[in-house]
Enzyme design. Structure first.
Site, PDB file in Angstrom:
ATOM      1  N   ASP A 169      -9.208  -3.085  -7.137  1.00 30.40           N
ATOM      2  CA  ASP A 169      -8.798  -2.064  -6.018  1.00 30.40           C
ATOM      3  C   ASP A 169      -9.545  -0.917  -6.527  1.00 30.40           C
ATOM      4  O   ASP A 169      -9.412  -0.362  -7.409  1.00 30.40           O
ATOM      5  CB  ASP A 169      -7.332  -1.912  -6.053  1.00 30.40           C
ATOM      6  CG  ASP A 169      -6.560  -1.100  -5.137  1.00 30.40           C
ATOM      7  OD1 ASP A 169      -7.079  -0.150  -4.821  1.00 30.40           O
ATOM      8  OD2 ASP A 169      -5.529  -1.402  -4.884  1.00 30.40           O
ATOM      9  N   HIS A 184      -7.837  -3.940  -2.738  1.00 29.46           N
ATOM     10  CA  HIS A 184      -6.596  -3.593  -2.039  1.00 29.46           C
ATOM     11  C   HIS A 184      -6.439  -4.468  -0.986  1.00 29.46           C
ATOM     12  O   HIS A 184      -7.182  -5.049  -0.325  1.00 29.46           O
ATOM     13  CB  HIS A 184      -6.854  -2.081  -1.869  1.00 29.46           C
ATOM     14  CG  HIS A 184      -5.815  -1.296  -1.470  1.00 29.46           C
ATOM     15  ND1 HIS A 184      -4.729  -0.933  -2.307  1.00 29.46           N
ATOM     16  CD2 HIS A 184      -5.199  -1.068  -0.106  1.00 29.46           C
ATOM     17  CE1 HIS A 184      -3.824  -0.030  -1.675  1.00 29.46           C
ATOM     18  NE2 HIS A 184      -4.245  -0.107  -0.368  1.00 29.46           N
ATOM     19  N   CYS A 200       0.742  -1.212   0.027  1.00 27.05           N
ATOM     20  CA  CYS A 200       0.205  -0.032   0.050  1.00 27.05           C
ATOM     21  C   CYS A 200       0.727   1.418   0.106  1.00 27.05           C
ATOM     22  O   CYS A 200       1.608   1.402  -0.965  1.00 27.05           O
ATOM     23  CB  CYS A 200      -0.730  -0.217   1.116  1.00 27.05           C
ATOM     24  SG  CYS A 200      -2.236   1.217   1.236  1.00 27.05           S
TER      25      CYS A 200
END
Length: 300
Positions: free
Chosen positions: A231, A270, A174
């Site tokens: 995502d 994600h 991330c």
């Protein structure tokens, strides 16, 4: 909060909304590398991986950065030196149990893996219970230049503590995925990077004057990008844009850009590797880890 952090926040919030139900609470963080960050709740005990420290040297160390002590968690095969080094860069939640466990997983593969707490000057991410506040009040205040300096110091520490930094790699998740790209563009000693769903483009500001896509011509090492097609913060169009820019750099002779690759997992959200969260997806996480390990062994 600027647009970049709004997009990151939406992706993180949406990734908690999968149809998993936690069987019990995991411990919240009380020390570096111990427990989990409160803002990452709800925590998923039934999928959280716990890697044994048997045969490893693990725990907290301190990195001197021009007189400032940056805490870090490191894992390495016990009693060994001249080890290849992997920098492990956390998500916005800091160096909690998940990141510590990733260093142990890498140590089991024969690496000195070290995760510096890159938010320490601005605050403690474990004190935040809300992702949006964490992004706005802490993460957005961390300058990229500061992060690059801290990582340079971490590499120097590794050199002096059993690491062979002519065999240097970086991986991150991330927020740390974005940093992985940036550091592979910054440090010519880096031999390989593995970026897990790290943002590559967006608005710029004083703390984030350039994004990875702006610096591709400077890429020093091939990066494996592991991304999810579902995502909500990093759309497939962004991955495709980065591929185009990498191809342009490769056409100009950048070997690292030419060797870089993406794997896009259908339906993966994600943070699909975050085994302690509802966003975890076992199949892409397992496949991604196998690819990451192979990538490191190929280039480092």
């Amino acid at each position: 909060m600027n647009l970049n952090h709004i997009e990151d926040t939406h992706a993180l919030l949406n990734s908690t909304e999968a149809s998993h139900t936690p069987t019990r609470r995991l411990a919240l963080q009380t020390a570096l590398g111990v427990g989990y960050a409160a803002a990452a709740m709800p925590l998923m005990a039934q999928t959280a991986v716990q890697t044994s420290a048997e045969g490893l040297t693990t725990g907290r160390v301190e990195i001197d950065v021009n007189g400032f002590k940056v805490p870090a968690y490191r894992s390495a095969p016990a009693g060994q030196t001249n080890l290849p080094v992997v920098l492990v860069i956390s998500e916005i939640f800091g160096v909690h149990e998940y990141i510590a466990d990733v260093t142990r997983r890498l140590a089991k593969e024969g690496y000195l893996a070290i995760a510096p707490e890159l938010f320490v000057r601005q605050g403690d991410p474990t004190q935040f219970k809300d992702i949006a506040k964490l992004q706005a009040e802490l993460i957005s205040k961390v300058p990229d230049a500061q992060v690059m300096t801290d990582l340079d110091a971490t590499v120097q520490w590794a050199t002096q503590n059993g690491g062979h930094t002519n065999k240097l790699a970086i991986t991150g998740f991330c927020w740390g995925g974005r940093i992985t790209w940036l550091y592979a563009e910054h440090n010519p000693k880096v031999k390989a990077g593995v970026a897990w769903y790290g943002r590559m483009e967006g608005q710029t500001n004083a703390n984030n004057p350039k994004h990875p896509i702006d610096l591709v011509d400077s890429l020093k090492a091939p990066v494996l990008g592991l991304y999810g097609a579902a995502d909500t913060g990093i759309p497939v169009t962004s991955v495709n844009h980065m591929k185009e820019v990498l191809a342009q750099a490769a056409a100009k002779g950048n070997k690292a850009a030419k060797a870089s690759e993406f794997v896009l997992y259908p339906e993966a959200p994600h943070a699909f590797h975050a085994d302690y969260r509802a966003s975890y997806r076992a199949a892409p996480a397992t496949d991604g880890w196998s690819r990451a390990v192979a990538w490191l062994k190929q280039y480092v």
